[in-house]
Design a protein around this motif. Structure first.
Motif, short mmCIF file in Angstrom:
data_model
loop_
_atom_site.label_atom_id
_atom_site.label_comp_id
_atom_site.label_asym_id
_atom_site.label_seq_id
_atom_site.Cartn_x
_atom_site.Cartn_y
_atom_site.Cartn_z
N GLU A 1 -27.62 40.29 14.12
CA GLU A 1 -26.93 40.12 15.26
C GLU A 1 -26.95 38.33 15.73
OE1 GLU A 1 -23.78 41.32 19.02
OE2 GLU A 1 -24.78 42.79 17.60
N LEU A 2 -27.95 38.18 16.41
CA LEU A 2 -27.90 37.13 16.95
C LEU A 2 -27.84 35.69 15.85
CD1 LEU A 2 -28.94 35.80 19.24
CD2 LEU A 2 -31.60 36.25 18.79
N LYS A 3 -28.51 36.15 15.04
CA LYS A 3 -29.22 34.99 13.87
C LYS A 3 -27.21 35.01 12.58
CE LYS A 3 -29.29 36.63 9.09
NZ LYS A 3 -29.27 36.39 7.85
N ASN A 4 -26.81 36.09 13.00
CA ASN A 4 -25.31 35.93 12.42
C ASN A 4 -24.64 34.84 13.19
OD1 ASN A 4 -26.10 37.19 9.83
ND2 ASN A 4 -24.59 39.06 10.91
N LYS A 5 -24.40 34.62 14.88
CA LYS A 5 -23.67 34.30 15.54
C LYS A 5 -24.42 33.37 15.93
CE LYS A 5 -22.64 38.03 18.89
NZ LYS A 5 -22.46 38.57 20.47
N ALA A 6 -25.87 32.85 15.55
CA ALA A 6 -26.42 31.82 15.76
C ALA A 6 -25.56 30.48 14.50
CB ALA A 6 -27.65 30.83 15.55
N ALA A 7 -25.72 31.45 13.36
CA ALA A 7 -25.43 30.63 11.94
C ALA A 7 -24.00 30.28 12.24
CB ALA A 7 -25.64 31.79 11.05
N ASP A 8 -23.03 31.23 13.13
CA ASP A 8 -21.27 30.82 12.61
C ASP A 8 -21.07 29.77 13.97
OD1 ASP A 8 -20.85 33.22 11.19
OD2 ASP A 8 -20.17 34.17 13.38
N ALA A 9 -22.04 29.60 14.86
CA ALA A 9 -21.75 28.73 16.02
C ALA A 9 -22.52 26.89 14.94
CB ALA A 9 -22.95 29.08 16.89
N LEU A 10 -23.46 27.42 14.24
CA LEU A 10 -23.28 26.40 13.31
C LEU A 10 -22.44 25.55 12.30
CD1 LEU A 10 -27.91 26.56 13.17
CD2 LEU A 10 -26.87 25.16 14.18
N ARG A 11 -21.55 26.72 11.75
CA ARG A 11 -20.98 26.30 10.74
C ARG A 11 -19.81 25.90 11.87
NH1 ARG A 11 -20.71 31.40 9.37
NH2 ARG A 11 -23.09 30.65 8.76
N ASP A 12 -19.40 26.51 12.94
CA ASP A 12 -18.23 25.56 13.40
C ASP A 12 -18.42 24.35 14.13
OD1 ASP A 12 -16.70 28.35 12.56
OD2 ASP A 12 -17.03 29.12 14.50
N ASN A 13 -19.82 24.16 14.57
CA ASN A 13 -19.61 22.64 14.75
C ASN A 13 -21.02 21.43 13.97
OD1 ASN A 13 -18.93 23.49 17.72
ND2 ASN A 13 -20.08 25.47 17.40
N SER A 14 -20.41 21.91 12.68
CA SER A 14 -21.29 21.25 11.67
C SER A 14 -20.86 20.01 12.08
CB SER A 14 -21.83 21.72 10.22
OG SER A 14 -20.24 21.51 9.62
N GLY A 15 -19.74 19.24 12.16
CA GLY A 15 -19.86 17.66 12.44
C GLY A 15 -20.11 17.57 13.19
N LYS A 16 -19.69 18.10 14.77
CA LYS A 16 -20.42 16.96 15.79
C LYS A 16 -22.26 17.38 15.61
CE LYS A 16 -16.58 19.31 19.18
NZ LYS A 16 -16.55 20.34 20.02
N ILE A 17 -22.79 18.38 15.36
CA ILE A 17 -23.94 18.63 15.01
C ILE A 17 -24.18 16.83 14.11
CG2 ILE A 17 -25.60 19.45 14.07
CD1 ILE A 17 -24.25 22.32 14.45
N GLU A 18 -23.95 16.51 13.18
CA GLU A 18 -24.21 15.60 12.04
C GLU A 18 -24.00 14.61 12.77
OE1 GLU A 18 -22.34 15.63 8.14
OE2 GLU A 18 -22.98 17.40 7.61
N ASP A 19 -22.86 14.32 14.20
CA ASP A 19 -22.71 13.38 14.30
C ASP A 19 -23.74 12.78 15.26
OD1 ASP A 19 -20.06 12.74 13.41
OD2 ASP A 19 -18.92 13.42 14.85
N GLY A 20 -24.70 13.87 15.99
CA GLY A 20 -25.52 13.89 16.89
C GLY A 20 -26.76 13.22 16.08
N LEU A 21 -26.88 13.73 15.33
CA LEU A 21 -28.03 13.91 13.84
C LEU A 21 -28.05 12.43 14.22
CD1 LEU A 21 -28.56 16.12 11.43
CD2 LEU A 21 -29.78 15.75 13.48
#
Length: 74
Positions: free
Chosen positions: A7-27
């Motif tokens: 469940e923890l892994k799925n929540k983390a994956a969902d958060a990454l998926r939902d915010n991938s654009g922001k994460i790419e900008d941060g990278l």
């Protein structure tokens, strides 16, 4: 009472998926900062950023550079 790691892994994956654009900008911003501080290693920094973006793309279910869909997560 224990930790449900799936469940923890799925929540983390969902958060990454939902915010991938922001994460790419941060990278991209982090890469720019690193390049300004560490001269002569631009290609290594860019390579690391591309690998991180590829991972995010696979997690989000985006096609890779060859146009192939990544396998679906369970």
């Amino acid at each position: 009472m224990g930790i449900n790691f799936d469940e923890l892994k799925n929540k983390a994956a969902d958060a990454l998926r939902d915010n991938s654009g922001k994460i790419e900008d941060g990278l991209d911003k982090a890469a720019g900062f690193a390049k300004s501080k560490i001269h002569g290693h631009d290609s290594q920094i860019d390579g690391g950023v591309e690998k991180a973006k590829d991972f995010l793309g696979k997690l989000a279910g985006k096609p890779d550079e060859d146009g192939e869909q990544p396998p679906q997560q369970q």
